[in-house]
Scaffold this motif. Structure first.
Motif, PDB file in Angstrom:
ATOM      1  N   SER A 105     -51.764 -26.247 -80.060  1.00 40.44           N
ATOM      2  CA  SER A 105     -50.878 -25.185 -80.554  1.00 40.44           C
ATOM      3  C   SER A 105     -49.414 -25.591 -80.457  1.00 40.44           C
ATOM      4  N   ALA A 106     -49.072 -26.384 -79.438  1.00 41.63           N
ATOM      5  CA  ALA A 106     -47.687 -26.850 -79.313  1.00 41.63           C
ATOM      6  C   ALA A 106     -47.335 -27.840 -80.420  1.00 41.63           C
ATOM      7  N   SER A 127     -41.674 -27.465 -81.834  1.00 43.07           N
ATOM      8  CA  SER A 127     -41.802 -26.551 -80.686  1.00 43.07           C
ATOM      9  C   SER A 127     -41.227 -27.180 -79.430  1.00 43.07           C
ATOM     10  N   PHE A 128     -41.515 -28.460 -79.204  1.00 45.94           N
ATOM     11  CA  PHE A 128     -40.960 -29.146 -78.037  1.00 45.94           C
ATOM     12  C   PHE A 128     -39.445 -29.270 -78.161  1.00 45.94           C
ATOM     13  N   ARG A 129     -38.954 -29.461 -79.372  1.00 43.38           N
ATOM     14  CA  ARG A 129     -37.508 -29.567 -79.580  1.00 43.38           C
ATOM     15  C   ARG A 129     -36.833 -28.247 -79.212  1.00 43.38           C
ATOM     16  N   ARG A 130     -37.428 -27.130 -79.575  1.00 46.73           N
ATOM     17  CA  ARG A 130     -36.860 -25.827 -79.233  1.00 46.73           C
ATOM     18  C   ARG A 130     -36.862 -25.604 -77.723  1.00 46.73           C
ATOM     19  N   VAL A 131     -37.899 -26.127 -77.075  1.00 44.22           N
ATOM     20  CA  VAL A 131     -37.973 -25.965 -75.620  1.00 44.22           C
ATOM     21  C   VAL A 131     -36.859 -26.734 -74.929  1.00 44.22           C
ATOM     22  N   PHE A 132     -36.673 -28.001 -75.296  1.00 51.28           N
ATOM     23  CA  PHE A 132     -35.674 -28.821 -74.618  1.00 51.28           C
ATOM     24  C   PHE A 132     -34.252 -28.467 -75.045  1.00 51.28           C
ATOM     25  N   GLU A 133     -34.105 -27.809 -76.174  1.00 54.25           N
ATOM     26  CA  GLU A 133     -32.783 -27.340 -76.570  1.00 54.25           C
ATOM     27  C   GLU A 133     -32.439 -25.997 -75.952  1.00 54.25           C
ATOM     28  N   GLN A 134     -33.403 -25.402 -75.239  1.00 56.30           N
ATOM     29  CA  GLN A 134     -33.176 -24.115 -74.609  1.00 56.30           C
ATOM     30  C   GLN A 134     -32.134 -24.247 -73.506  1.00 56.30           C
ATOM     31  N   GLU A 151     -41.346 -10.658 -82.575  1.00 59.70           N
ATOM     32  CA  GLU A 151     -42.418 -11.632 -82.789  1.00 59.70           C
ATOM     33  C   GLU A 151     -42.304 -12.747 -81.763  1.00 59.70           C
ATOM     34  N   ASN A 152     -43.404 -13.046 -81.088  1.00 60.37           N
ATOM     35  CA  ASN A 152     -43.404 -14.087 -80.065  1.00 60.37           C
ATOM     36  C   ASN A 152     -43.426 -15.476 -80.698  1.00 60.37           C
ATOM     37  N   ASP A 153     -42.712 -16.394 -80.083  1.00 57.26           N
ATOM     38  CA  ASP A 153     -42.702 -17.787 -80.525  1.00 57.26           C
ATOM     39  C   ASP A 153     -43.834 -18.515 -79.804  1.00 57.26           C
ATOM     40  N   TRP A 154     -45.042 -18.449 -80.384  1.00 56.25           N
ATOM     41  CA  TRP A 154     -46.192 -19.022 -79.705  1.00 56.25           C
ATOM     42  C   TRP A 154     -46.120 -20.547 -79.634  1.00 56.25           C
ATOM     43  N   GLY A 155     -45.506 -21.174 -80.608  1.00 56.35           N
ATOM     44  CA  GLY A 155     -45.326 -22.615 -80.530  1.00 56.35           C
ATOM     45  C   GLY A 155     -44.454 -23.005 -79.349  1.00 56.35           C
ATOM     46  N   GLY A 156     -43.347 -22.281 -79.148  1.00 48.80           N
ATOM     47  CA  GLY A 156     -42.485 -22.548 -78.003  1.00 48.80           C
ATOM     48  C   GLY A 156     -43.174 -22.240 -76.691  1.00 48.80           C
ATOM     49  N   ILE A 157     -43.971 -21.174 -76.653  1.00 46.17           N
ATOM     50  CA  ILE A 157     -44.691 -20.817 -75.426  1.00 46.17           C
ATOM     51  C   ILE A 157     -45.678 -21.914 -75.051  1.00 46.17           C
ATOM     52  N   MET A 158     -46.415 -22.396 -76.040  1.00 45.70           N
ATOM     53  CA  MET A 158     -47.395 -23.448 -75.767  1.00 45.70           C
ATOM     54  C   MET A 158     -46.720 -24.765 -75.403  1.00 45.70           C
ATOM     55  N   ALA A 159     -45.604 -25.063 -76.044  1.00 43.73           N
ATOM     56  CA  ALA A 159     -44.880 -26.300 -75.716  1.00 43.73           C
ATOM     57  C   ALA A 159     -44.313 -26.233 -74.302  1.00 43.73           C
ATOM     58  N   ALA A 160     -43.718 -25.099 -73.944  1.00 44.23           N
ATOM     59  CA  ALA A 160     -43.189 -24.945 -72.586  1.00 44.23           C
ATOM     60  C   ALA A 160     -44.314 -24.988 -71.556  1.00 44.23           C
ATOM     61  N   SER A 161     -45.456 -24.403 -71.867  1.00 45.50           N
ATOM     62  CA  SER A 161     -46.599 -24.458 -70.958  1.00 45.50           C
ATOM     63  C   SER A 161     -47.098 -25.888 -70.790  1.00 45.50           C
ATOM     64  N   THR A 162     -47.075 -26.667 -71.875  1.00 47.76           N
ATOM     65  CA  THR A 162     -47.476 -28.072 -71.788  1.00 47.76           C
ATOM     66  C   THR A 162     -46.526 -28.851 -70.888  1.00 47.76           C
ATOM     67  N   VAL A 163     -45.228 -28.612 -71.058  1.00 51.28           N
ATOM     68  CA  VAL A 163     -44.244 -29.293 -70.207  1.00 51.28           C
ATOM     69  C   VAL A 163     -44.433 -28.897 -68.746  1.00 51.28           C
ATOM     70  N   MET A 164     -44.773 -27.629 -68.498  1.00 50.62           N
ATOM     71  CA  MET A 164     -45.019 -27.185 -67.128  1.00 50.62           C
ATOM     72  C   MET A 164     -46.263 -27.830 -66.532  1.00 50.62           C
ATOM     73  N   THR A 165     -47.259 -28.088 -67.356  1.00 53.79           N
ATOM     74  CA  THR A 165     -48.527 -28.627 -66.864  1.00 53.79           C
ATOM     75  C   THR A 165     -48.436 -30.115 -66.540  1.00 53.79           C
ATOM     76  N   LEU A 166     -47.579 -30.841 -67.237  1.00 52.44           N
ATOM     77  CA  LEU A 166     -47.508 -32.296 -67.056  1.00 52.44           C
ATOM     78  C   LEU A 166     -47.207 -32.723 -65.621  1.00 52.44           C
ATOM     79  N   PRO A 167     -46.195 -32.145 -64.938  1.00 53.77           N
ATOM     80  CA  PRO A 167     -45.956 -32.567 -63.545  1.00 53.77           C
ATOM     81  C   PRO A 167     -47.151 -32.335 -62.637  1.00 53.77           C
ATOM     82  N   VAL A 168     -47.890 -31.253 -62.858  1.00 52.04           N
ATOM     83  CA  VAL A 168     -49.079 -30.995 -62.045  1.00 52.04           C
ATOM     84  C   VAL A 168     -50.126 -32.078 -62.275  1.00 52.04           C
ATOM     85  N   LEU A 169     -50.330 -32.474 -63.534  1.00 54.78           N
ATOM     86  CA  LEU A 169     -51.293 -33.522 -63.842  1.00 54.78           C
ATOM     87  C   LEU A 169     -50.853 -34.861 -63.260  1.00 54.78           C
TER      88      LEU A 169
END
Length: 281
Positions: free
Chosen positions: A37-38, A61-68, A243-261
């Motif tokens: 989804s991201a 989506s990842f670009r929007r996250v890192f530009e936040q 309207e929710n930005d589901w692409g941004g939500i999924m991209a931010a969730s992916t970035v959050m998950t990476l350090p745990v992995l």
């Protein structure tokens, strides 16, 4: 005879392997869908006929996250909170587990029972009392208001788990160290600490995941100073009234998950040996 037994055991082994693969697929599918989804364009995410693939992957989506705004600060704050909880809980739990295992003192059994009772209390039930406690100590809107509660909640489990590792170290090894002239501090850090290190790693994984993914305390204790917010709070930016930005939500969730992995991959060998030692004990 051995061949017959092997043939009889083979269907059960195949069934066990198939069950394990099915369980792994069920666990991994949400992660796969999150990353997919991201990478999907906005049109595919909002489609009424979702597909388990995308023919036009996009990094928008990842670009929007890192530009936040302040996303890097949120990430750093999460690292500080999770890292502090892991280090402090490991140090305190090691010393406490050694004390309740190697020494005999009054109310020792009562203290161990209290560790178990503390794990039964729901976090949600203590959020409001902790809020007033942090307010009275002037810790609201600080990272300390996130570190202290997570440290308190992670210690009972860590102490109880490490107690088994410390208990497994034979007393004869400690006596031999003292005969060779080692002090109590030298035995503690040079001999006992390396032996219980797998258990420390196992407890650190749970402490890290709990502190890293925390949303309840971050939302409750960080009220006005957004510079002290952590990474889970960054997800709220992509939830909009219209309207929710589901692409941004999924991209931010992916970035959050990476350090745990990454953290899990780095400590997986010691984690497996630590959990195996805990079960054995």
């Amino acid at each position: 005879m051995h061949g017959v037994r092997r043939i009889l055991r083979q269907p059960w082994r195949l069934a066990a392997d198939a069950t394990a693969l099915l369980a792994a697929a069920v666990v991994a599918f949400p992660l796969y869908w999150m990353v997919l989804s991201a990478l999907k364009p906005a049109g595919e995410i909002e489609s009424t006929r979702p597909r388990p693939w995308t023919s036009a992957p996009s990094l928008d989506s990842f670009r929007r996250v890192f530009e936040q705004h302040d996303f890097g600060r949120y990430f750093l704050n999460s690292c500080v909170v999770a890292g502090s909880v892991v280090v402090l809980s490991a140090l305190i739990a090691f010393l406490a587990a050694t004390a309740v295992t190697r020494f005999r003192f009054r109310f020792r059994t009562t203290l161990l029972v209290m560790f178990l009772i503390a794990q039964m209390v729901p976090v949600e039930a203590l959020t409001i009392p902790l809020f007033f406690l942090m307010r009275d100590f002037g810790q609201l809107n600080t990272l300390g208001s996130l570190i202290l509660p997570h440290l308190a909640f992670s210690l009972p489990f860590a102490i109880w788990m490490l107690r088994g590792f410390v208990k497994a170290v034979p007393d004869a090894l400690e006596e031999a160290a003292y005969i060779d002239g080692a002090s109590r501090a030298r035995f503690l850090w040079r001999i006992l600490f390396p032996l219980v290190l797998p258990g420390l790693v196992a407890t650190s994984v749970f402490s890290f995941i709990s502190a890293w993914n925390d949303f309840l305390f971050a939302k409750s204790f960080i009220i006005s100073d957004t510079s002290q917010s952590t990474l889970p709070m960054a997800l709220l930016v992509f939830f909009k009234p219209d309207e929710n930005d589901w692409g941004g939500i999924m991209a931010a969730s992916t970035v959050m998950t990476l350090p745990v992995l990454v953290f899990f991959v780095l400590v997986q060998r010691r984690l497996v040996s630590g959990l195996g030692g805990a079960v054995k004990d």
